[in-house]
Scaffold this motif. Structure first.
Motif, PDB file in Angstrom:
ATOM      1  N   LEU A 327       0.840  -1.204   0.000  1.00 36.03           N
ATOM      2  CA  LEU A 327       0.000   0.000   0.000  1.00 36.03           C
ATOM      3  C   LEU A 327       0.875   1.253   0.000  1.00 36.03           C
ATOM      4  CD1 LEU A 327      -2.987   0.984   0.317  1.00 36.03           C
ATOM      5  CD2 LEU A 327      -2.602   1.018   2.781  1.00 36.03           C
ATOM      6  N   GLY A 328       2.012   1.161   0.660  1.00 35.98           N
ATOM      7  CA  GLY A 328       2.934   2.293   0.740  1.00 35.98           C
ATOM      8  C   GLY A 328       3.966   2.269  -0.373  1.00 35.98           C
ATOM      9  N   TRP A 329       5.020   1.493  -0.166  1.00 32.09           N
ATOM     10  CA  TRP A 329       6.176   1.568  -1.062  1.00 32.09           C
ATOM     11  C   TRP A 329       5.850   1.341  -2.533  1.00 32.09           C
ATOM     12  CZ3 TRP A 329      10.355   4.024   0.017  1.00 32.09           C
ATOM     13  CH2 TRP A 329      10.773   4.120   1.338  1.00 32.09           C
ATOM     14  N   ARG A 330       5.056   0.309  -2.820  1.00 37.79           N
ATOM     15  CA  ARG A 330       4.832  -0.043  -4.233  1.00 37.79           C
ATOM     16  C   ARG A 330       4.125   1.098  -4.985  1.00 37.79           C
ATOM     17  NH1 ARG A 330       1.117  -3.280  -7.340  1.00 37.79           N
ATOM     18  NH2 ARG A 330       2.253  -4.470  -8.928  1.00 37.79           N
ATOM     19  N   GLU A 331       3.108   1.663  -4.359  1.00 37.81           N
ATOM     20  CA  GLU A 331       2.378   2.744  -5.030  1.00 37.81           C
ATOM     21  C   GLU A 331       3.233   4.018  -5.050  1.00 37.81           C
ATOM     22  OE1 GLU A 331      -0.857   2.611  -6.364  1.00 37.81           O
ATOM     23  OE2 GLU A 331      -0.951   0.458  -5.934  1.00 37.81           O
ATOM     24  N   TYR A 332       3.984   4.201  -3.993  1.00 35.86           N
ATOM     25  CA  TYR A 332       4.814   5.405  -3.858  1.00 35.86           C
ATOM     26  C   TYR A 332       5.906   5.456  -4.934  1.00 35.86           C
ATOM     27  CZ  TYR A 332       8.529   8.173  -1.517  1.00 35.86           C
ATOM     28  OH  TYR A 332       9.537   9.043  -1.210  1.00 35.86           O
ATOM     29  N   VAL A 333       6.592   4.301  -5.138  1.00 39.55           N
ATOM     30  CA  VAL A 333       7.683   4.336  -6.135  1.00 39.55           C
ATOM     31  C   VAL A 333       7.106   4.552  -7.534  1.00 39.55           C
ATOM     32  CG1 VAL A 333       9.285   2.913  -4.782  1.00 39.55           C
ATOM     33  CG2 VAL A 333       7.885   1.811  -6.522  1.00 39.55           C
ATOM     34  N   ARG A 334       5.909   4.017  -7.766  1.00 36.63           N
ATOM     35  CA  ARG A 334       5.280   4.249  -9.079  1.00 36.63           C
ATOM     36  C   ARG A 334       4.970   5.744  -9.248  1.00 36.63           C
ATOM     37  NH1 ARG A 334      -0.275   4.224 -10.551  1.00 36.63           N
ATOM     38  NH2 ARG A 334      -0.561   3.937 -12.792  1.00 36.63           N
ATOM     39  N   GLY A 335       4.511   6.366  -8.151  1.00 35.10           N
ATOM     40  CA  GLY A 335       4.203   7.795  -8.210  1.00 35.10           C
ATOM     41  C   GLY A 335       5.445   8.630  -8.469  1.00 35.10           C
ATOM     42  N   ILE A 336       6.562   8.257  -7.859  1.00 40.07           N
ATOM     43  CA  ILE A 336       7.823   8.987  -8.079  1.00 40.07           C
ATOM     44  C   ILE A 336       8.218   8.838  -9.555  1.00 40.07           C
ATOM     45  CG2 ILE A 336      10.310   9.026  -7.541  1.00 40.07           C
ATOM     46  CD1 ILE A 336       9.019   9.711  -5.039  1.00 40.07           C
ATOM     47  N   TYR A 337       8.095   7.617 -10.056  1.00 44.20           N
ATOM     48  CA  TYR A 337       8.461   7.332 -11.452  1.00 44.20           C
ATOM     49  C   TYR A 337       7.708   8.275 -12.403  1.00 44.20           C
ATOM     50  CZ  TYR A 337       9.080   4.323 -15.642  1.00 44.20           C
ATOM     51  OH  TYR A 337       9.374   3.809 -16.887  1.00 44.20           O
ATOM     52  N   TRP A 338       6.385   8.338 -12.231  1.00 46.96           N
ATOM     53  CA  TRP A 338       5.608   9.163 -13.165  1.00 46.96           C
ATOM     54  C   TRP A 338       5.795  10.652 -12.909  1.00 46.96           C
ATOM     55  CZ3 TRP A 338       4.437   7.553 -17.664  1.00 46.96           C
ATOM     56  CH2 TRP A 338       4.261   6.184 -17.882  1.00 46.96           C
ATOM     57  N   ALA A 339       6.102  11.011 -11.660  1.00 39.47           N
ATOM     58  CA  ALA A 339       6.334  12.426 -11.364  1.00 39.47           C
ATOM     59  C   ALA A 339       7.646  12.907 -11.981  1.00 39.47           C
ATOM     60  CB  ALA A 339       6.364  12.644  -9.852  1.00 39.47           C
ATOM     61  N   LYS A 340       8.618  12.026 -12.074  1.00 39.31           N
ATOM     62  CA  LYS A 340       9.973  12.470 -12.415  1.00 39.31           C
ATOM     63  C   LYS A 340      10.498  11.992 -13.768  1.00 39.31           C
ATOM     64  CE  LYS A 340      10.432  14.794  -8.658  1.00 39.31           C
ATOM     65  NZ  LYS A 340      10.466  16.256  -8.713  1.00 39.31           N
ATOM     66  N   MET A 341       9.801  11.080 -14.424  1.00 34.01           N
ATOM     67  CA  MET A 341      10.301  10.647 -15.739  1.00 34.01           C
ATOM     68  C   MET A 341      10.001  11.736 -16.775  1.00 34.01           C
ATOM     69  SD  MET A 341      11.910   7.801 -15.881  1.00 34.01           S
ATOM     70  CE  MET A 341      11.755   6.959 -17.445  1.00 34.01           C
ATOM     71  N   PRO A 342      10.802  11.857 -17.850  1.00 32.91           N
ATOM     72  CA  PRO A 342      11.930  11.005 -18.203  1.00 32.91           C
ATOM     73  C   PRO A 342      13.269  11.426 -17.576  1.00 32.91           C
ATOM     74  CG  PRO A 342      11.503  12.530 -19.984  1.00 32.91           C
ATOM     75  CD  PRO A 342      10.471  12.802 -18.910  1.00 32.91           C
ATOM     76  N   GLU A 343      13.302  12.589 -16.885  1.00 33.03           N
ATOM     77  CA  GLU A 343      14.583  13.074 -16.336  1.00 33.03           C
ATOM     78  C   GLU A 343      15.193  12.061 -15.357  1.00 33.03           C
ATOM     79  OE1 GLU A 343      11.688  14.834 -16.032  1.00 33.03           O
ATOM     80  OE2 GLU A 343      12.028  16.042 -17.837  1.00 33.03           O
ATOM     81  N   TYR A 344      14.299  11.366 -14.648  1.00 30.21           N
ATOM     82  CA  TYR A 344      14.766  10.451 -13.596  1.00 30.21           C
ATOM     83  C   TYR A 344      15.787   9.449 -14.133  1.00 30.21           C
ATOM     84  CZ  TYR A 344      14.156   8.389  -8.957  1.00 30.21           C
ATOM     85  OH  TYR A 344      14.354   7.973  -7.669  1.00 30.21           O
TER      86      TYR A 344
END
Ligand code: FAD
Ligand code: DLZ
Ligand code: SF4
Length: 528
Positions: A327-344
């Motif tokens: 509920l935490g980490w898995r959804e959170y890392v996906r959110g970071i991915y979409w917030a920061k791609m493609p620069e990430y």
């Protein structure tokens, strides 16, 4: 293998008047998706094994076998439910090995098709590809939700709008309330959101984890097909008795097994490591989750229900620790991915440019912790979280390996590796390449931590207590050298204060010895 009846089915498919084509990607095997609620003879579902997906990184053999076997099983299941399926196998003569070109061919063969639907691809790479390529087919298309996640793509970005760092804990509390998980009215069960402090127990010798639940699939024909097609891979395939779940029924079995046998100790030993004990109390559900054979909410609810019914046997911190991951980490890392791609994908905050030692691909090193974790990864296409973070990831960061090389290794080697979850974990959490968006400090340690949390050091040629000399554990000099090298970027970080206070107490001669020992380790990295 199911492919035979799929091939037979193709003939029937060519005679129908399909109006719509719907593409299902290899990580969209979600039988509960609304697409599959009612069979519709005018809808043609398409699935494709393509070289473009087997070649974007060098994959572990089990990863390719697992994805293809699960895709084939899913196509079979759809057929048995009365859906129409066009399955393009890797050895199909007409396969162009490109999604859009294959779709173009199917459109040519089925001229009544008037529209295309796909589900949101989870990887930026494929999302971008479809947004660019679908319009070239000159036919109306629609992109539907995959109905899998508990957040929409930009939810994390919206929650942290204007903030420099994105704290998981805040997001997690938001999710607990939003989905009413482990809640007592509007308060967290047990009065605390997070029992992280109870998740760091050492594994006593007498505690044995139950054996991992392994399935038995004979995938030798598929393995041969991949070989005939010259599909490159590495690692041990175990094709004769392939043990990962390849359908929903097996995925549910794995979930039930976890809740019955492993959940009662999950939280306690979440961070523990033991040689030759490859999954301990971990669920091994990541492949089933990432291919969408399981929905995260059903996993969370099953764990919570099990705990509610057996509170005398299962402590709250065991289940909270597990639910936090999904509920935490898995959804959170996906959110970071979409917030920061493609620069990430090109972030390299510590400006590291080193190479990954060749033994990351063979396991041939004398360092017991790395030898065991890498050999296990090559054999099983799996390592549990703390092996990934504190053994292989920790060492790569201390050594100064370029995050691109570290990313490619993690994306290739694990059966659950899909970029949206692999990259934030690797580049962000493990390698600190995002400069602290995900982690408030780099996850690095000396041998001290590894000795505390594992029994690797007892059988290692190196001494975890030594910093200098031929027997010194390489983690130790690299650890202090790391903080010396990156002082300009890390010294002001309040969470690393202790490391710099310890360094400041060292004499110049001591620091010089560390630098020399670390240089020796780097020079002899292929032999250590
Ligand atoms: P369990 O320990 O049983 O946890 C239950 C579930 O929680 C997992 O199946 C997973 O879905 C979820 N979970 C746990 N930790 C995380 C996390 N940090 N991020 C996202 N989900 C989490 N996970 C992947 O699914 N794919 C990857 O490619 C991947 N790459 C990683 C790379 C690195 C460097 C690190 C440090 C972690 C990575 N993870 C990845 C996260 C985590 O290590 C795996 O999800 C976990 O080891 C899978 O094993 P399990 O199913 O037994 O997990
Ligand atoms: C991992 C993988 C592999 C190896 N092969 C395929 C494939 O041939 N066809 C396919 O549809 N999907 C495959 N996948 C999973 C995809 O990489 C995954 O669907 C994307 O990464 C989207 O997240
Ligand atoms: Fe790993 Fe060092 Fe312990 Fe050996 S002594 S197992 S290299 S931490």
């Amino acid at each position: 293998m199911p492919i035979k009846s799929l091939a037979t089915h193709l003939k029937a498919v060519f005679m129908s008047d399909f109006k719509e084509l719907r593409l299902i990607l290899g990580d969209q095997l979600n039988r509960q998706h609304s697409w599959f609620a009612t069979p519709n003879s005018s809808v043609l579902f398409c699935m494709m094994e393509v070289r473009s997906e087997t070649a974007y990184v060098l994959h572990h053999k089990q990863k390719i076998l697992g994805f293809f076997a699960a895709m084939r099983a899913f196509a079979e299941e759809l057929l048995s439910l009365g859906h129409q399926v066009r399955y393009v196998a890797i050895s199909d003569e007409k396969n162009t090995h490109d999604f859009i070109q294959n779709i173009a061919l199917i459109l040519k063969e089925n001229t009544d098709i008037q529209s295309i639907r796909i589900q949101e691809p989870d990887e930026y790479r494929l999302n971008d590809y479809f947004h660019q390529q679908l319009p070239t087919l000159a036919i109306p298309f629609q992109i539907d939700s995959s109905e899998h996640f508990l957040t929409h793509r930009m939810e994390v970005a919206e929650l942290f709008s204007g903030k420099k760092s994105f704290l998981m804990e805040r997001f997690y509390q938001h999710m607990r309330k939003k989905w009413n998980v482990l809640m007592d009215a509007d308060q967290p069960m047990g009065g605390k959101w997070n029992f992280d402090a109870s998740n760091r127990k050492k594994l006593p010798k007498e505690v044995q984890a139950p054996p991992a639940l392994l399935f038995q699939h004979d995938l030798t024909a598929l393995e041969q097909e991949l070989e005939n097609q010259g599909i490159p891979s590495f690692g041990n395939g175990h094709a004769q008795s392939f043990y990962w779940p390849i359908n929903r029924q097996e995925s549910l079995q794995l979930l039930n097994y976890f809740c019955e046998w492993l959940l009662p100790h999950f939280g306690d030993y979440q961070d523990a490591m033991r040689p030759n004990d490859w999954s301990l109390f971990h669920s091994r559900l990541s492949f089933a989750l990432n291919t969408k054979m399981l929905h995260p909410l059903e996993v969370i609810q099953k764990a919570e229900d099990t705990w509610r019914k057996q509170q005398s046997a299962i402590a709250l911190h065991q289940v909270e620790g597990f639910i936090r991951q999904i509920l935490g980490w898995r959804e959170y890392v996906r959110g970071i991915y979409w917030a920061k791609m493609p620069e990430y994908a090109s972030m390299n905050a510590l400006e590291l440019h080193g190479r990954l030692p060749s033994w990351y691909w063979t396991g041939k090193t004398q360092m017991a912790c790395l030898r065991d974790s890498i050999a296990q990864s090559l054999d099983k296409a799996y390592a549990h979280h703390i092996q990934r973070l504190m053994v292989t990831g920790n060492f790569a960061l201390l050594l100064g390996v370029h995050p691109d090389a570290v990313d490619a290794w993690y994306l290739g080697i694990y059966i659950d590796a899909i970029e949206w979850v692999e990259m934030p974990n690797t580049r962000g959490m493990s390698q600190f390449a995002d400069g602290g968006i995900m982690a408030t400090k780099p996850y690095v340690s000396s041998a001290n931590y590894l000795q505390k949390m594992s029994s690797y050091c007892a059988n290692c040629v190196y001494d975890p207590k030594l910093r200098y000399g031929p027997k010194a554990c390489p983690f130790n000099s690299l650890y202090w050298d790391f903080f010396l090298q990156h002082q300009d970027k890390l010294r002001s970080n309040p969470r690393i204060g202790m490391a710099y206070r310890n360094l400041d107490k060292m004499s110049d001669a001591e620091k010089e010895s560390i630098i020399q020992q670390a240089a020796w380790v780097r020079e002899h990295i292929e032999e250590i």
